[in-house]
Design an enzyme around this catalytic site. Structure first.
Site, PDB file in Angstrom:
ATOM      1  N   GLY A   1       0.835  -1.199   0.000  1.00 53.26           N
ATOM      2  CA  GLY A   1       0.000   0.000   0.000  1.00 53.26           C
ATOM      3  C   GLY A   1       0.864   1.240   0.000  1.00 53.26           C
TER       4      GLY A   1
ATOM      5  CD  GLN B   1       3.379   5.811   2.466  1.00 55.83           C
ATOM      6  OE1 GLN B   1       2.392   5.311   1.931  1.00 55.83           O
ATOM      7  NE2 GLN B   1       4.327   5.069   3.000  1.00 55.83           N
TER       8      GLN B   1
ATOM      9  CB  CYS C   1       4.978   2.232   7.233  1.00 54.89           C
ATOM     10  SG  CYS C   1       4.577   3.739   6.327  1.00 54.89           S
ATOM     11  CG  LEU C   2       6.606   0.906   1.230  1.00 53.64           C
ATOM     12  CD1 LEU C   2       5.950   1.201  -0.115  1.00 53.64           C
ATOM     13  CD2 LEU C   2       7.799  -0.021   1.058  1.00 53.64           C
TER      14      LEU C   2
ATOM     15  CG  HIS D   1      -0.894   1.643   7.216  1.00 56.48           C
ATOM     16  ND1 HIS D   1       0.005   1.201   8.157  1.00 56.48           N
ATOM     17  CD2 HIS D   1      -0.156   2.362   6.308  1.00 56.48           C
ATOM     18  CE1 HIS D   1       1.218   1.645   7.851  1.00 56.48           C
ATOM     19  NE2 HIS D   1       1.150   2.348   6.727  1.00 56.48           N
ATOM     20  CD  GLU D   2      -1.096   2.646   2.675  1.00 60.35           C
ATOM     21  OE1 GLU D   2      -0.561   3.777   2.664  1.00 60.35           O
ATOM     22  OE2 GLU D   2      -0.459   1.602   2.920  1.00 60.35           O
TER      23      GLU D   2
ATOM     24  CG  HIS E   1       0.452   7.183   5.177  1.00 62.02           C
ATOM     25  ND1 HIS E   1       1.620   7.552   5.816  1.00 62.02           N
ATOM     26  CD2 HIS E   1       0.534   5.842   4.988  1.00 62.02           C
ATOM     27  CE1 HIS E   1       2.382   6.470   5.993  1.00 62.02           C
ATOM     28  NE2 HIS E   1       1.745   5.416   5.502  1.00 62.02           N
TER      29      HIS E   1
HETATM   30  C1  QAP Z   1       0.811  -0.783   5.006  1.00 67.33           C
HETATM   31  O1  QAP Z   1       2.930  -1.359   4.221  1.00 67.33           O
HETATM   32  C2  QAP Z   1       0.337  -2.024   5.690  1.00 67.33           C
HETATM   33  O2  QAP Z   1       9.713  -2.029   6.500  1.00 67.33           O
HETATM   34  C3  QAP Z   1       1.640  -1.041   3.775  1.00 67.33           C
HETATM   35  O3  QAP Z   1      11.597  -2.825   4.772  1.00 67.33           O
HETATM   36  C4  QAP Z   1       1.181  -2.761   6.508  1.00 67.33           C
HETATM   37  O4  QAP Z   1       3.604  -1.908   2.171  1.00 67.33           O
HETATM   38  C5  QAP Z   1      -0.930  -2.457   5.518  1.00 67.33           C
HETATM   39  C6  QAP Z   1       7.627  -2.545   3.555  1.00 67.33           C
HETATM   40  C7  QAP Z   1       0.737  -3.905   7.115  1.00 67.33           C
HETATM   41  C8  QAP Z   1      -1.379  -3.605   6.135  1.00 67.33           C
HETATM   42  C9  QAP Z   1      -0.554  -4.328   6.932  1.00 67.33           C
HETATM   43  C10 QAP Z   1       8.014  -2.225   4.840  1.00 67.33           C
HETATM   44  C11 QAP Z   1       8.598  -2.956   2.660  1.00 67.33           C
HETATM   45  C12 QAP Z   1       6.240  -2.417   3.109  1.00 67.33           C
HETATM   46  C13 QAP Z   1       9.332  -2.338   5.242  1.00 67.33           C
HETATM   47  C14 QAP Z   1       3.881  -1.761   3.340  1.00 67.33           C
HETATM   48  C15 QAP Z   1      10.311  -2.749   4.335  1.00 67.33           C
HETATM   49  C16 QAP Z   1       9.930  -3.068   3.038  1.00 67.33           C
HETATM   50  C17 QAP Z   1       5.243  -1.957   3.872  1.00 67.33           C
HETATM   51 CO    CO Z   2       2.510   3.486   5.525  1.00 64.57          CO
END
Ligand code: QAP
Ligand code: CO
Length: 176
Positions: free
Chosen positions: A46, A51, A91-92, A133-134, A137
């Site tokens: 996401g 971001q 989270c990215l 979550h999004e 943001h």
């Molecule tokens: C949000 O998160 C989310 O730390 C999206 O090193 C998270 O895409 C929604 C990511 C959990 C639902 C459940 C994070 C990639 C990606 C990192 C992400 C990383 C590489 C996170």
């Molecule tokens: Co995020």
């Protein structure tokens, strides 16, 4: 297509409150494509416009196993929610950090698609977590804001350290 750069915590621009999308023009279509590409390249599920330093109310996600079902939500609104679930989120914008967060289990959401057409969807589980979550943001909130101030500060320190190590490695690489 353009890969966009992703802001990282504690960048103050991540606290910006986004404005509604009003024109569904060619530049919006390009932004949706670029955000989707950026999300896939970063191995995310996401990404919110905030971001990538665009302060408009839109998000993209793809929670499918094969990463072949991109979705876009423009001007999203939660009409109702129920239940509770806890999920280990990442989270990215907070790379390498994961923490449990409690959110609603089910949400009824109203949004627009990239042509500006309204739709409603009932979401549950990971899909509901991801949208919540999004959407956070878009009002300048990160999942680390749900942690205690002490833990949030530890996250800040850990990211500073990670960036320092990465910079040093890049420097050593150049010296060789
Ligand atoms: C949000 O998160 C989310 O730390 C999206 O090193 C998270 O895409 C929604 C990511 C959990 C639902 C459940 C994070 C990639 C990606 C990192 C992400 C990383 C590489 C996170
Ligand atoms: Co995020």
């Amino acid at each position: 297509m353009t890969k966009l750069s992703i802001l990282e915590f504690p960048d103050p621009r991540l606290t910006t409150v986004a404005a509604d999308v009003e024109s569904f023009d060619e530049s919006l279509q390009k932004l949706v494509r670029d955000m989707t590409e950026t999300m896939y390249a970063a191995k995310g599920i996401g990404l919110a416009a905030t971001q990538v330093n665009v302060h408009k109310r839109l998000l993209v996600l793809d929670i499918s196993e094969n990463q072949d079902q991109p979705r876009v939500y423009i001007n999203p609104q939660i009409l109702s929610s129920s239940g509770e679930q806890e999920y280990e989120e990442g989270c990215l914008s907070v790379p390498g950090i994961y923490a449990n967060v409690k959110r609603a289990e089910n949400i009824l959401i109203k949004a627009q698609d990239s042509d500006g057409i309204d739709f409603e969807e009932e979401l549950e589980g990971l899909h509901a977590v991801c949208v919540q979550h999004e959407m956070d943001h878009l009002i300048g909130r990160l999942f680390v804001d749900y942690l205690s101030p002490l833990k949030k500060n530890m996250v800040k320190k850990k990211l500073e350290k990670q960036r320092k190590v990465a910079a040093k490695e890049a420097e050593e690489h150049l010296a060789i």
